[in-house]
Design an enzyme around this catalytic site. Structure first.
Site, PDB file in Angstrom:
ATOM      1  N   GLU A   1      -6.041 -10.665  -1.352  1.00 16.24           N
ATOM      2  CA  GLU A   1      -6.854 -10.492  -0.131  1.00 16.24           C
ATOM      3  C   GLU A   1      -8.347 -10.458  -0.480  1.00 16.24           C
ATOM      4  OE1 GLU A   1      -5.461  -7.140   2.204  1.00 16.24           O
ATOM      5  OE2 GLU A   1      -3.370  -7.569   1.727  1.00 16.24           O
TER       6      GLU A   1
ATOM      7  N   GLU B   1       0.798  -1.235   0.000  1.00 12.39           N
ATOM      8  CA  GLU B   1       0.000   0.000   0.000  1.00 12.39           C
ATOM      9  C   GLU B   1       0.827   1.281   0.000  1.00 12.39           C
ATOM     10  OE1 GLU B   1      -2.723  -0.613   3.271  1.00 12.39           O
ATOM     11  OE2 GLU B   1      -3.413  -2.493   2.435  1.00 12.39           O
TER      12      GLU B   1
END
Ligand code: 9MR
Length: 391
Positions: free
Chosen positions: A277, A171
């Site tokens: 995810e 991220e």
């Protein structure tokens, strides 16, 4: 042990599909009366891509053996949901806590699966000591970089040859203007912290597959930035091998057209794509993303609207959830040559992070197994999707 767990531990058990119980289902009778085999999911995906699940710390500490058994039976890739993040694995400088990660490796090795190391470098769940001196002042670039390198060397080095894939940086891309998120790593080291992290991981285990992992990078607003970032890294000969599309989606709008473009564009750069995810929340949301700092407070009146399924999931929503996940897997299967794995972010609905995000204390149903550890319609629909496709 729960009865359903015992059933699932047996290699082939024929059970009535969950829908057979329902009275108000919109499903056609042919499907309602169908029985389906709870065979290991990983068998259906063999030769296509690995199918994985995130494993909670509770599971690693023996507090949820039912879910652990499901993992061993159905998945051939495991990711620690939290146990390998920097705050967990090196809470204080030089003090490593590997017990939970060791357990994860043991679970994978016992069940013939493999481990994804998650994650080495992130702005969240990273202790402040990385960035501060004893005097509480920010450390120099050299010190911060040395700490980053030492962390990666110790963690990747410990599992060299046993953990074959790492989410190296998590991220790093900004949702707003500009390429990079303003993180403690960016401030302490500068823009090359990403390149340095990948180099350190490669040095610690030259055979490991190294992944850049982020949310929403399949979407039009963020995909160009992800492409820019990975192209820059590739131009600098940084050892990066794959892009991880987290895929925290909702049944209302799984972004499949944009995901298809993302798979094509990342693959065209010679990178593997990992779906890292995946979950498919069913609750209403005003926010689409996985920025962990995001929280929404609700009044009781708002909560009644935003948390509609506290007493159970209506059959038609469970069916829609299964259909949406099937559409997603049809896409992943179409691009199976480009995709290394698809990981679900959890095992049973009760433990999903989405029960507390972006609103705390809701009841969501994003995964393949329900709170009683029974396979949901989504389990069977993706199994069928996989079985319908040749290798
Ligand atoms: O699922 C994880 C949850 O249990 C933690 O509280 C949270 C803390 O930041 O992290 C969650 O996992 C995140 C993952 O590591 C990175 N991408 C977003 C995931 C969901 O927040």
């Amino acid at each position: 042990m729960n009865k359903s767990i015992l059933l699932l531990a047996v290699p082939i058990v024929v059970v009535a599909a969950p829908l057979a119980m329902s009275r108000n289902s919109t499903t056609p009778m042919s499907e309602v009366t169908e029985t389906q085999a709870v065979t290991p999911l990983k068998n259906a995906f063999k030769g296509k891509f690995r199918i994985g699940a995130a494993v909670s710390t509770a599971m690693l500490q023996g507090q949820d053996d039912g879910s652990t058994q499901l993992v061993k039976t159905h998945f051939d890739s495991v990711t620690a949901e939290n146990a390998m993040k920097p705050a967990e694995i090196q809470p204080r400088e030089g003090e490593f806590t590997f017990a939970n990660a060791d357990k994860l490796v043991e679970i994978a090795e016992q069940s013939g699966g493999s481990v994804v190391g998650h994650t080495l470098v992130w702005h969240s769940q990273t202790p402040g000591w990385f960035f501060q001196g004893k005097d509480g002042q920010p450390v120099t670039r050299e010190v911060a970089l040395a700490r980053l390198q030492a962390h990666i060397k110790a963690v990747v080095g410990r599992y060299k040859g046993r953990i074959k894939e790492w989410d190296v940086v998590n991220e790093a891309i900004n949702d707003g203007p500009g390429l990079l998120r303003q993180t403690p790593w960016l401030k302490a080291v500068g823009e090359d912290y990403l390149a340095e992290a990948f180099r350190a991981a490669h040095e610690a285990d030259p055979d490991a597959i190294l992944v850049y992992n982020d949310y929403n990078i399949e979407l039009d607003y963020k995909r160009p930035k992800a492409l820019e970032l990975v192209k820059k890294l590739l131009d600098q000969k940084v050892p990066i091998h794959a892009v991880g599309i987290q895929s925290h989606w909702r049944i209302e709008n799984p972004p499949l057209a944009e995901t298809e473009k993302a798979i094509q564009e990342f693959s065209a750069l010679g990178l593997k794509v990992m779906i890292t995810e995946l979950d498919m929340g069913v609750l209403p949301t005003r926010y689409q993303g996985a920025d962990v700092s995001r929280r929404e407070a609700m009044t009781p009146e708002q909560m009644a609207v935003m948390n509609p399924y506290t007493k159970g999931l209506p059959d038609e929503v469970a069916v829609k959830h299964g259909e949406k996940l099937k559409e997603a897997f049809d896409l992943f299967l179409k691009y199976r040559k480009n995709i290394g794995r698809v990981t679900l972010w959890g095992v049973n609905d009760g433990h999903s992070w989405l029960n507390n995000f972006p609103v705390r204390g809701r009841t969501d149903y994003p995964l393949l197994f329900d709170r009683a550890l029974k396979p949901k319609p989504a389990f069977f629909s993706i199994q069928k999707a996989a079985e319908a496709v040749g290798k």
